[in-house]
Scaffold this active site. Structure first.
Site, PDB file in Angstrom:
ATOM      1  N   HIS A   1       0.858  -1.190   0.000  1.00 46.23           N
ATOM      2  CA  HIS A   1       0.000   0.000   0.000  1.00 46.23           C
ATOM      3  C   HIS A   1       0.898   1.246   0.000  1.00 46.23           C
ATOM      4  O   HIS A   1       0.743   2.164   0.807  1.00 46.23           O
ATOM      5  CB  HIS A   1      -0.901  -0.017   1.243  1.00 46.23           C
ATOM      6  CG  HIS A   1      -2.110   0.868   1.152  1.00 46.23           C
ATOM      7  ND1 HIS A   1      -3.236   0.528   0.449  1.00 46.23           N
ATOM      8  CD2 HIS A   1      -2.369   2.088   1.677  1.00 46.23           C
ATOM      9  CE1 HIS A   1      -4.143   1.492   0.562  1.00 46.23           C
ATOM     10  NE2 HIS A   1      -3.624   2.452   1.301  1.00 46.23           N
TER      11      HIS A   1
ATOM     12  N   THR B   1      -2.627   2.719  -4.554  1.00 42.44           N
ATOM     13  CA  THR B   1      -2.872   3.255  -3.218  1.00 42.44           C
ATOM     14  C   THR B   1      -3.773   4.484  -3.254  1.00 42.44           C
ATOM     15  O   THR B   1      -3.457   5.477  -3.897  1.00 42.44           O
ATOM     16  CB  THR B   1      -1.524   3.621  -2.568  1.00 42.44           C
ATOM     17  OG1 THR B   1      -0.700   2.462  -2.519  1.00 42.44           O
ATOM     18  CG2 THR B   1      -1.727   4.189  -1.175  1.00 42.44           C
ATOM     19  N   GLU B   2      -4.908   4.405  -2.563  1.00 45.65           N
ATOM     20  CA  GLU B   2      -5.886   5.507  -2.482  1.00 45.65           C
ATOM     21  C   GLU B   2      -6.252   6.064  -3.860  1.00 45.65           C
ATOM     22  O   GLU B   2      -6.498   7.252  -4.028  1.00 45.65           O
ATOM     23  CB  GLU B   2      -5.357   6.628  -1.583  1.00 45.65           C
ATOM     24  CG  GLU B   2      -4.764   6.162  -0.256  1.00 45.65           C
ATOM     25  CD  GLU B   2      -5.741   5.395   0.612  1.00 45.65           C
ATOM     26  OE1 GLU B   2      -6.950   5.631   0.502  1.00 45.65           O
ATOM     27  OE2 GLU B   2      -5.281   4.543   1.405  1.00 45.65           O
ATOM     28  N   LEU B   3      -6.293   5.164  -4.855  1.00 50.64           N
ATOM     29  CA  LEU B   3      -6.661   5.485  -6.242  1.00 50.64           C
ATOM     30  C   LEU B   3      -5.715   6.489  -6.901  1.00 50.64           C
ATOM     31  O   LEU B   3      -6.098   7.209  -7.824  1.00 50.64           O
ATOM     32  CB  LEU B   3      -8.108   5.993  -6.341  1.00 50.64           C
ATOM     33  CG  LEU B   3      -9.205   5.028  -5.876  1.00 50.64           C
ATOM     34  CD1 LEU B   3     -10.584   5.570  -6.265  1.00 50.64           C
ATOM     35  CD2 LEU B   3      -9.030   3.627  -6.432  1.00 50.64           C
TER      36      LEU B   3
ATOM     37  N   TRP C   1      -7.945   9.797  -4.372  1.00 47.35           N
ATOM     38  CA  TRP C   1      -9.253  10.067  -3.760  1.00 47.35           C
ATOM     39  C   TRP C   1      -9.104  10.769  -2.408  1.00 47.35           C
ATOM     40  O   TRP C   1     -10.069  10.957  -1.691  1.00 47.35           O
ATOM     41  CB  TRP C   1     -10.083   8.799  -3.647  1.00 47.35           C
ATOM     42  CG  TRP C   1      -9.732   7.788  -2.590  1.00 47.35           C
ATOM     43  CD1 TRP C   1      -8.776   7.869  -1.609  1.00 47.35           C
ATOM     44  CD2 TRP C   1     -10.385   6.529  -2.385  1.00 47.35           C
ATOM     45  NE1 TRP C   1      -8.789   6.738  -0.834  1.00 47.35           N
ATOM     46  CE2 TRP C   1      -9.772   5.898  -1.278  1.00 47.35           C
ATOM     47  CE3 TRP C   1     -11.437   5.874  -3.027  1.00 47.35           C
ATOM     48  CZ2 TRP C   1     -10.156   4.638  -0.811  1.00 47.35           C
ATOM     49  CZ3 TRP C   1     -11.816   4.617  -2.547  1.00 47.35           C
ATOM     50  CH2 TRP C   1     -11.184   4.011  -1.473  1.00 47.35           C
TER      51      TRP C   1
END
Length: 393
Positions: free
Chosen positions: A109, A145-147, A299
């Protein structure tokens, strides 16, 4: 026929113990194991296990017409395997239904693509192997990771064989266009992009229990009505969110589980709507245009960029120091390489964020440190010890 694509991110970081300068060269164990075990047990009980059971029941109830997708970070998979194997079992039962697609990502991640392309590739392959080992699926879709996303990422993933990427439907990228269609990646037209409808996603993730929100209370019937209103204005509605929304961020007492139980039935009352996974959507629908994303989006926060992890000098210094160690790492897959990978988890940099107002409150909620400065000092002490360990064997 409009498609509804639900994707859940599952991730739990390895939190670091308090580590002082006096421990450097003496203590090479960095994990706060007690805290990590306690948090994992709590979230498993409040979210993963009950939510997985609800999804399993919904798939059976709707005879396969309800479909969802997940990505589970390697960091979370490692902790589940070690501390909560029943969570792995529950995800495996979902995989066995044939109605759940598992996506690929970077194993730790991490932010590796920003600093080390070769390390990024290593982590992607590690995660592919873990996904196949646990769930019997070879991922065809990817979410970073987190788009996090830009054109260069699409090109790199296209070269790795990926043809589907999930990312954020950021307004500054879309302009007048809608997130409710598929797009082609600029520079990698073979790659299909699925864009998060952040307004509808955040209605569940962030606003569900907010009594001051005009949409409160949010019922499944009301939400399905909003979905149905898009019927003539899009091919697909992508609802992407943290899985921990259910039971952890939004407690059971808010009615979030009752909402989840009722939502598929309410959406399927409209005969033109169907649930889909990213792979199925890419096969069934055609992209409407190419989407040029020269700068990174994500995001995270209102800016939807990288500032959650790289917005100040502490975060930037920590990341540079971490990836500078790559050239010193010993050959082979050993514990030092694993520790270096674990320290790449984006949460460590998120804890150093100094934003305030609305975003700052979100950062503070997830931060185990008293301040971002404490997070930075603690992390750099650990990096100093890892450097010592690498140089001295």
């Amino acid at each position: 026929m409009p498609h509804v694509c639900i994707y859940f991110q599952v991730h739990q970081p390895l939190r670091l113990k308090r580590y002082s300068v006096f421990q450097i060269g003496r203590d090479h164990d960095y994990e706060d194991e007690t805290n990590n075990r306690q948090i994992l047990a709590k979230v498993a009980e409040k979210c993963y296990l009950p939510a997985n059971q609800i999804l399993s029941d919904l798939i059976e109830q709707h005879q396969g017409d309800f479909r969802v997708s997940f990505s589970i970070s390697g960091v979370a998979l490692d902790q589940f395997s070690r501390c909560q194997p029943e969570v792995i079992d529950s995800f495996q039962r979902l995989a066995a239904t044939g109605c759940v697609e598992f996506l690929s990502e970077s194993y730790y991640h991490s932010l590796a693509f920003l600093f080390s392309p070769q390390e990024f590739v290593r982590q992607v392959k590690l995660h592919e192997e873990a996904t196949y080992r646990h769930f019997g699926q070879k991922p065809t879709a990817f979410r970073y990771t987190e788009l996090i996303y830009n054109n260069q990422l699409a090109t790199a993933l296209g070269q790795l064989g990926y043809r589907i990427i999930l990312t954020e439907g950021a307004d500054r990228i879309l302009g007048w266009r809608s997130p409710n269609y598929l797009y082609q990646a600029e520079g990698a037209p073979e790659v299909t992009l699925l864009l998060r409808n952040y307004r509808l996603s955040d209605d569940i993730s962030f606003r569900f229990s907010n009594s001051f929100w005009p949409g409160f209370p949010l019922t499944a019937a009301k939400y399905a009505h909003w979905i149905h209103e898009i019927c003539q204005r899009g091919d697909i509605i992508n609802l992407f969110m943290d899985y921990e929304t259910f039971g952890e961020h939004q407690w059971a007492e808010t009615g979030i589980f009752d909402f989840l139980k009722a939502l598929p039935g309410e959406i399927l009352k409209h005969k033109d709507f169907k649930f889909t996974t990213p792979g199925e959507a890419a096969r069934a629908l055609r992209p409407v245009a190419r989407l040029d994303v020269p700068n990174f989006i994500s995001w995270a926060d209102t800016e939807r960029d990288l500032t959650a992890w790289q917005g100040n000098s502490m975060q930037q210094d920590a990341a540079r120091s971490l990836y500078k160690l790559e050239e010193l790492l010993p050959e082979g897959e050993g514990q030092i390489l694993k520790t270096w990978g674990q320290l790449q988890t984006s949460d460590h940099f998120y804890y150093m964020c100094t934003k305030w107002f609305a975003d700052g409150m979100v950062h503070k909620y997830f931060n185990p440190y008293a301040s971002p400065y404490d997070a930075y000092i603690n992390y750099m002490n650990i990096l100093d010890d890892l450097t010592y360990l690498i140089k001295n064997g």
